[in-house]
Write a protein that holds these residues in place. Structure first.
Motif, PDB file in Angstrom:
ATOM      1  N   THR A 155       0.862  -1.167   0.000  1.00  0.00           N
ATOM      2  CA  THR A 155       0.000   0.000   0.000  1.00  0.00           C
ATOM      3  C   THR A 155       0.904   1.223   0.000  1.00  0.00           C
ATOM      4  OG1 THR A 155      -0.151   0.011   2.417  1.00  0.00           O
ATOM      5  CG2 THR A 155      -1.874  -1.200   1.203  1.00  0.00           C
ATOM      6  N   CYS A 156       0.365   2.341  -0.465  1.00  0.00           N
ATOM      7  CA  CYS A 156       1.176   3.555  -0.526  1.00  0.00           C
ATOM      8  C   CYS A 156       0.265   4.775  -0.476  1.00  0.00           C
ATOM      9  CB  CYS A 156       2.036   3.572  -1.789  1.00  0.00           C
ATOM     10  SG  CYS A 156       1.099   3.573  -3.331  1.00  0.00           S
ATOM     11  N   ASP A 157       0.884   5.915  -0.294  1.00  0.00           N
ATOM     12  CA  ASP A 157       0.130   7.162  -0.321  1.00  0.00           C
ATOM     13  C   ASP A 157       0.109   7.713  -1.745  1.00  0.00           C
ATOM     14  OD1 ASP A 157       2.615   8.379  -0.729  1.00  0.00           O
ATOM     15  OD2 ASP A 157       2.782   9.065   1.343  1.00  0.00           O
ATOM     16  N   ASN A 158      -0.420   8.902  -1.917  1.00  0.00           N
ATOM     17  CA  ASN A 158      -0.534   9.488  -3.256  1.00  0.00           C
ATOM     18  C   ASN A 158       0.803   9.870  -3.871  1.00  0.00           C
ATOM     19  OD1 ASN A 158      -3.259   9.194  -3.689  1.00  0.00           O
ATOM     20  ND2 ASN A 158      -3.769  11.105  -2.641  1.00  0.00           N
ATOM     21  N   GLN A 159       1.876   9.933  -3.067  1.00  0.00           N
ATOM     22  CA  GLN A 159       3.210  10.236  -3.591  1.00  0.00           C
ATOM     23  C   GLN A 159       4.037   8.956  -3.785  1.00  0.00           C
ATOM     24  OE1 GLN A 159       1.837  12.283  -1.024  1.00  0.00           O
ATOM     25  NE2 GLN A 159       1.267  13.588  -2.734  1.00  0.00           N
ATOM     26  N   TRP A 160       3.389   7.793  -3.731  1.00  0.00           N
ATOM     27  CA  TRP A 160       4.007   6.485  -3.919  1.00  0.00           C
ATOM     28  C   TRP A 160       4.943   6.115  -2.773  1.00  0.00           C
ATOM     29  CZ3 TRP A 160       1.621   3.697  -7.453  1.00  0.00           C
ATOM     30  CH2 TRP A 160       1.024   4.332  -8.543  1.00  0.00           C
ATOM     31  N   ASN A 161       4.766   6.666  -1.593  1.00  0.00           N
ATOM     32  CA  ASN A 161       5.561   6.270  -0.430  1.00  0.00           C
ATOM     33  C   ASN A 161       5.010   4.951   0.099  1.00  0.00           C
ATOM     34  OD1 ASN A 161       7.293   8.600  -0.312  1.00  0.00           O
ATOM     35  ND2 ASN A 161       5.488   9.735   0.372  1.00  0.00           N
ATOM     36  N   GLN A 162       5.870   3.959   0.149  1.00  0.00           N
ATOM     37  CA  GLN A 162       5.499   2.592   0.483  1.00  0.00           C
ATOM     38  C   GLN A 162       5.067   2.468   1.940  1.00  0.00           C
ATOM     39  OE1 GLN A 162       8.335  -0.307  -0.955  1.00  0.00           O
ATOM     40  NE2 GLN A 162       8.277  -1.330   1.012  1.00  0.00           N
ATOM     41  N   ASN A 163       3.989   1.681   2.165  1.00  0.00           N
ATOM     42  CA  ASN A 163       3.491   1.426   3.518  1.00  0.00           C
ATOM     43  C   ASN A 163       3.473  -0.071   3.797  1.00  0.00           C
ATOM     44  OD1 ASN A 163       3.027   4.193   4.118  1.00  0.00           O
ATOM     45  ND2 ASN A 163       1.123   4.125   2.978  1.00  0.00           N
ATOM     46  N   GLU A 164       2.314  -0.644   3.989  1.00  0.00           N
ATOM     47  CA  GLU A 164       2.138  -2.030   4.400  1.00  0.00           C
ATOM     48  C   GLU A 164       2.410  -3.021   3.265  1.00  0.00           C
ATOM     49  OE1 GLU A 164      -1.525  -4.977   5.734  1.00  0.00           O
ATOM     50  OE2 GLU A 164      -1.914  -2.858   5.443  1.00  0.00           O
ATOM     51  N   GLU A 165       3.143  -4.099   3.579  1.00  0.00           N
ATOM     52  CA  GLU A 165       3.397  -5.162   2.604  1.00  0.00           C
ATOM     53  C   GLU A 165       2.264  -6.173   2.619  1.00  0.00           C
ATOM     54  OE1 GLU A 165       6.680  -8.586   1.392  1.00  0.00           O
ATOM     55  OE2 GLU A 165       6.828  -7.627   3.353  1.00  0.00           O
ATOM     56  N   ILE A 166       1.885  -6.625   1.427  1.00  0.00           N
ATOM     57  CA  ILE A 166       0.905  -7.695   1.274  1.00  0.00           C
ATOM     58  C   ILE A 166       1.564  -8.763   0.402  1.00  0.00           C
ATOM     59  CG2 ILE A 166      -1.406  -8.326   0.501  1.00  0.00           C
ATOM     60  CD1 ILE A 166      -2.068  -5.263   0.755  1.00  0.00           C
TER      61      ILE A 166
END
Length: 182
Positions: free
Chosen positions: A50-61
């Protein structure tokens, strides 16, 4: 409903595929559609992020449960597309083959009605040829803030020879290390 994605390979060249997939499908189905659209063999591990609108990576799936306890970690198959992607949350990152790091920016471009007679998932449009390898990800240090650069000139060749001794580290004795200290 049909989710239409643009899947862009993270390279300097323009390489992307447009994919249509049913909204009730899950991330594993999207993974398979991407693998097919880019002609991968499908034998490598992969993950969405998952990521925000600036493509900063968050949670891995991940594709598979890699947790310490079986069933503890949710995988791609556990996430229907509608649970992560909608009109407000349109971006997700996809990485295929962790040795080569094929990285894709996946963006939901449209949500449309199902077209009768169409088979989903499907590749709607293909642009650009896949390179032979994923290329190196460039993580260059900002040399304007290089904290080590000011000390590099202080070492002369004699200082460096101490660490490159062909006789196996006899100079380390001067620093309290034994030959087999670990």
């Amino acid at each position: 409903m049909v989710y239409k994605f643009r899947v862009i390979l993270d390279t300097e060249e323009d390489i992307f595929r447009d994919i249509a997939i049913l909204e009730e499908d899950n991330l594993e189905d999207l993974h398979n559609a991407i693998v097919n659209a880019f002609d991968f063999d499908g034998t490598e591990l992969a993950s969405f992020y998952t990521c925000d609108n600036q493509w900063n990576q968050n949670e891995e799936i991940p594709l598979f449960d890699t947790g310490d306890v079986a069933g503890e970690m949710k995988t791609m198959a556990d996430y229907p597309l509608t649970s992560i992607l909608d009109k407000e949350n349109t971006k997700i990152i996809y990485v295929y083959d962790f040795l080569n790091m094929w990285t894709f920016l996946v963006e939901l471009a449209a949500i449309e009605e199902v077209e009768s007679g169409e088979t989903y998932p499907s590749t709607l449009f293909s642009h650009g040829m896949m390179p032979m390898d994923a290329g190196d990800k460039s993580f260059e240090a900002d040399m304007t803030n290089d904290i080590y650069g000011e000390f590099e000139d202080d070492l002369d060749d004699d200082d460096l020879d101490m660490f490159n001794d062909e006789e196996g580290g006899e100079h380390y004795e001067d620093y309290g290390f034994e030959d087999n200290w670990n």
